[in-house]
Design a protein around this motif. Structure first.
Motif, PDB file in Angstrom:
ATOM      1  N   LYS A 114       0.824  -1.283  -0.042  1.00 19.21           N
ATOM      2  CA  LYS A 114       0.083   0.200  -0.271  1.00 19.21           C
ATOM      3  C   LYS A 114       0.729   1.243   0.120  1.00 19.21           C
ATOM      4  O   LYS A 114       0.412   2.225  -0.609  1.00 19.21           O
ATOM      5  CB  LYS A 114      -0.886  -0.091   1.206  1.00 19.21           C
ATOM      6  N   TYR A 115       1.923   1.232   0.837  1.00 19.55           N
ATOM      7  CA  TYR A 115       2.620   2.338   0.966  1.00 19.55           C
ATOM      8  C   TYR A 115       3.975   2.548   0.224  1.00 19.55           C
ATOM      9  O   TYR A 115       4.652   3.241   0.282  1.00 19.55           O
ATOM     10  CB  TYR A 115       3.214   2.643   2.375  1.00 19.55           C
ATOM     11  N   PHE A 116       4.341   1.230  -0.524  1.00 20.44           N
ATOM     12  CA  PHE A 116       5.562   1.527  -1.295  1.00 20.44           C
ATOM     13  C   PHE A 116       5.494   2.390  -2.413  1.00 20.44           C
ATOM     14  O   PHE A 116       6.763   2.797  -2.305  1.00 20.44           O
ATOM     15  CB  PHE A 116       5.850   0.168  -2.112  1.00 20.44           C
ATOM     16  N   PHE A 117       4.637   2.736  -3.075  1.00 15.83           N
ATOM     17  CA  PHE A 117       4.886   4.158  -3.793  1.00 15.83           C
ATOM     18  C   PHE A 117       4.111   5.246  -3.354  1.00 15.83           C
ATOM     19  O   PHE A 117       3.502   6.115  -4.438  1.00 15.83           O
ATOM     20  CB  PHE A 117       3.935   3.562  -5.367  1.00 15.83           C
ATOM     21  N   ASN A 118       3.959   5.390  -1.978  1.00 17.32           N
ATOM     22  CA  ASN A 118       3.104   6.432  -1.485  1.00 17.32           C
ATOM     23  C   ASN A 118       3.892   7.919  -1.864  1.00 17.32           C
ATOM     24  O   ASN A 118       5.157   7.821  -1.901  1.00 17.32           O
ATOM     25  CB  ASN A 118       3.207   6.086  -0.046  1.00 17.32           C
ATOM     26  N   GLY A 119       3.020   8.780  -2.076  1.00 14.10           N
ATOM     27  CA  GLY A 119       3.937  10.018  -2.541  1.00 14.10           C
ATOM     28  C   GLY A 119       4.653  10.322  -1.459  1.00 14.10           C
ATOM     29  O   GLY A 119       5.849  11.248  -1.850  1.00 14.10           O
ATOM     30  N   GLN A 120       4.485  10.513  -0.271  1.00 15.28           N
ATOM     31  CA  GLN A 120       5.427  10.959   0.907  1.00 15.28           C
ATOM     32  C   GLN A 120       6.630  10.119   0.751  1.00 15.28           C
ATOM     33  O   GLN A 120       7.760  10.683   0.959  1.00 15.28           O
ATOM     34  CB  GLN A 120       4.625  10.900   2.271  1.00 15.28           C
ATOM     35  N   ILE A 121       6.536   8.961   0.583  1.00 16.69           N
ATOM     36  CA  ILE A 121       7.756   7.893   0.432  1.00 16.69           C
ATOM     37  C   ILE A 121       8.469   8.431  -0.661  1.00 16.69           C
ATOM     38  O   ILE A 121       9.719   8.387  -0.656  1.00 16.69           O
ATOM     39  CB  ILE A 121       7.319   6.496   0.356  1.00 16.69           C
ATOM     40  N   MET A 122       7.947   8.489  -1.914  1.00 17.14           N
ATOM     41  CA  MET A 122       8.607   8.934  -3.052  1.00 17.14           C
ATOM     42  C   MET A 122       9.237  10.282  -3.003  1.00 17.14           C
ATOM     43  O   MET A 122      10.245  10.491  -3.337  1.00 17.14           O
ATOM     44  CB  MET A 122       7.734   9.151  -4.379  1.00 17.14           C
ATOM     45  N   GLN A 123       8.499  11.327  -2.139  1.00 19.54           N
ATOM     46  CA  GLN A 123       9.427  12.537  -1.904  1.00 19.54           C
ATOM     47  C   GLN A 123      10.535  12.343  -1.086  1.00 19.54           C
ATOM     48  O   GLN A 123      11.637  12.874  -1.474  1.00 19.54           O
ATOM     49  CB  GLN A 123       8.388  13.488  -1.586  1.00 19.54           C
ATOM     50  N   GLY A 124      10.591  11.564  -0.260  1.00 17.79           N
ATOM     51  CA  GLY A 124      11.434  11.400   0.652  1.00 17.79           C
ATOM     52  C   GLY A 124      12.676  10.661   0.068  1.00 17.79           C
ATOM     53  O   GLY A 124      14.008  10.755   0.075  1.00 17.79           O
ATOM     54  N   LEU A 125      12.179   9.490  -1.002  1.00 16.30           N
ATOM     55  CA  LEU A 125      13.409   9.014  -1.785  1.00 16.30           C
ATOM     56  C   LEU A 125      14.261   9.814  -2.559  1.00 16.30           C
ATOM     57  O   LEU A 125      15.184   9.857  -2.898  1.00 16.30           O
ATOM     58  CB  LEU A 125      12.566   7.962  -2.791  1.00 16.30           C
ATOM     59  N   GLY A 126      13.292  10.818  -3.313  1.00 17.66           N
ATOM     60  CA  GLY A 126      13.954  11.956  -4.107  1.00 17.66           C
ATOM     61  C   GLY A 126      14.955  12.882  -3.363  1.00 17.66           C
ATOM     62  O   GLY A 126      15.935  13.009  -3.725  1.00 17.66           O
ATOM     63  N   ARG A 127      14.788  13.172  -2.001  1.00 18.45           N
ATOM     64  CA  ARG A 127      15.460  13.943  -1.283  1.00 18.45           C
ATOM     65  C   ARG A 127      16.739  13.200  -1.008  1.00 18.45           C
ATOM     66  O   ARG A 127      17.926  13.704  -1.065  1.00 18.45           O
ATOM     67  CB  ARG A 127      14.768  14.377   0.072  1.00 18.45           C
ATOM     68  N   THR A 128      16.443  11.760  -0.596  1.00 22.33           N
ATOM     69  CA  THR A 128      17.763  11.108  -0.347  1.00 22.33           C
ATOM     70  C   THR A 128      18.591  11.130  -1.495  1.00 22.33           C
ATOM     71  O   THR A 128      19.965  10.951  -1.456  1.00 22.33           O
ATOM     72  CB  THR A 128      17.319   9.530   0.171  1.00 22.33           C
ATOM     73  N   ALA A 129      17.964  10.938  -3.007  1.00 19.65           N
ATOM     74  CA  ALA A 129      18.823  10.788  -3.917  1.00 19.65           C
ATOM     75  C   ALA A 129      19.698  11.942  -4.323  1.00 19.65           C
ATOM     76  O   ALA A 129      20.959  11.885  -4.436  1.00 19.65           O
ATOM     77  CB  ALA A 129      18.129  10.525  -5.111  1.00 19.65           C
ATOM     78  N   ILE A 130      18.798  13.088  -4.090  1.00 24.74           N
ATOM     79  CA  ILE A 130      19.453  14.547  -4.152  1.00 24.74           C
ATOM     80  C   ILE A 130      20.792  14.763  -3.324  1.00 24.74           C
ATOM     81  O   ILE A 130      21.745  15.383  -3.733  1.00 24.74           O
ATOM     82  CB  ILE A 130      18.350  15.629  -4.371  1.00 24.74           C
ATOM     83  N   LEU A 131      20.297  14.420  -2.276  1.00 21.49           N
ATOM     84  CA  LEU A 131      21.361  14.839  -1.089  1.00 21.49           C
ATOM     85  C   LEU A 131      22.518  14.109  -1.229  1.00 21.49           C
ATOM     86  O   LEU A 131      23.951  14.549  -1.266  1.00 21.49           O
ATOM     87  CB  LEU A 131      20.875  14.614  -0.055  1.00 21.49           C
TER      88      LEU A 131
END
Length: 257
Positions: A29-46
């Motif tokens: 349910k939460y694997f592609f959750n919007g909040q999770i994906m935004q956090g994943l993007g921040r991790t990648a950018i950082l």
């Protein structure tokens, strides 16, 4: 022995798959959750920004350390000593609270007028604190890796480049550094992977990376284990992709060996 290992792996897999406490439906349910994906993007950018800063400054530190100038050598050593000695978590918290030391950051002429001035709280956000904490710290480690790679190149290569009339700068970028990459790439690849995992520390300064995003969700839903599994799977996927990329880069630089 191999049969025993396989049997243990099968039993563990069956236990994990059939245990309802893992909450696999919640994971899906939460694997592609919007909040999770935004956090994943921040991790990648950082990770990308901090490693870029670390690599650029690391090469500069390595060149300074290997130079014959005693002041450049000492400055590089002191930088490396300091940033390798202080834990990254301490550095993150320090930069996040930098406004306690300096209320304003100014640029001007020494003993003259101020040209620009900024409120420190406006400049040192969780993002900038994380970039400074990780980037400056990573430069110290990268500098030592690059220095070891450069020293691994035989001195004959430098003499040959000089005999061909190359300037020190040209010989460094055309002859020395490409050969040093064979030694540099493996540890740098490991540093990138460590950086991906190390970014989880930014939760202490309220930057919503992958882990912190998962924490924000399970603080509302109380589904702690499934959300941690979501973050774990994404970390595994990122590291797997980086490991494949590292393999091909290493093969590229080892093609003539």
């Amino acid at each position: 022995m191999a049969a025993i290992v396989i049997l243990i792996a099968i039993f563990v897999a069956i236990s994990v798959a059939n245990n309802p406490n893992f909450g696999w439906s919640t994971v899906a349910k939460y694997f592609f959750n919007g909040q999770i994906m935004q956090g994943l993007g921040r991790t990648a950018i950082l990770t990308v920004v901090a490693m870029a800063i670390g690599i650029v400054l690391g090469v500069l530190l390595a060149v300074m350390r290997l130079s014959g100038n005693v002041f450049l050598n000492a400055a590089s050593w002191l930088y490396t000593w300091f940033f390798r000695s202080v834990p990254q978590l301490v550095q993150l918290i320090f930069w996040f609270n930098f406004a306690a030391l300096y209320k304003h950051i100014t640029v001007g002429i020494p003993f003259g007028p101020e040209l620009y001035s900024w409120n420190t709280n406006d400049l040192i956000t969780p993002w900038s604190a994380a970039i400074l904490g990780f980037g400056l710290s990573q430069a110290a480690y990268t500098g030592e890796v690059v220095r070891a790679g450069i020293k691994a190149v035989p001195d004959g290569q430098r003499r040959a480049a000089k005999a061909l009339g190359m300037s020190p700068q040209l010989s460094f970028f055309r002859i020395i550094l490409p050969q040093a990459m064979r030694v540099i790439i493996p540890p740098i690849g490991n540093e990138v992977i460590s950086m991906v995992k190390g970014t989880a520390l930014v939760s202490t300064i309220a930057l919503a990376d992958l882990l912190y995003s998962a924490q924000l969700i399970y603080s509302r839903t109380f589904e702690t284990i499934p959300l941690l599994i979501v973050a774990t799977i994404w970390y595994l996927l990122i590291v797997s992709v980086l490991s494949v990329g590292q393999y091909y880069i290493e093969r590229h630089y080892n093609r003539g060996k």
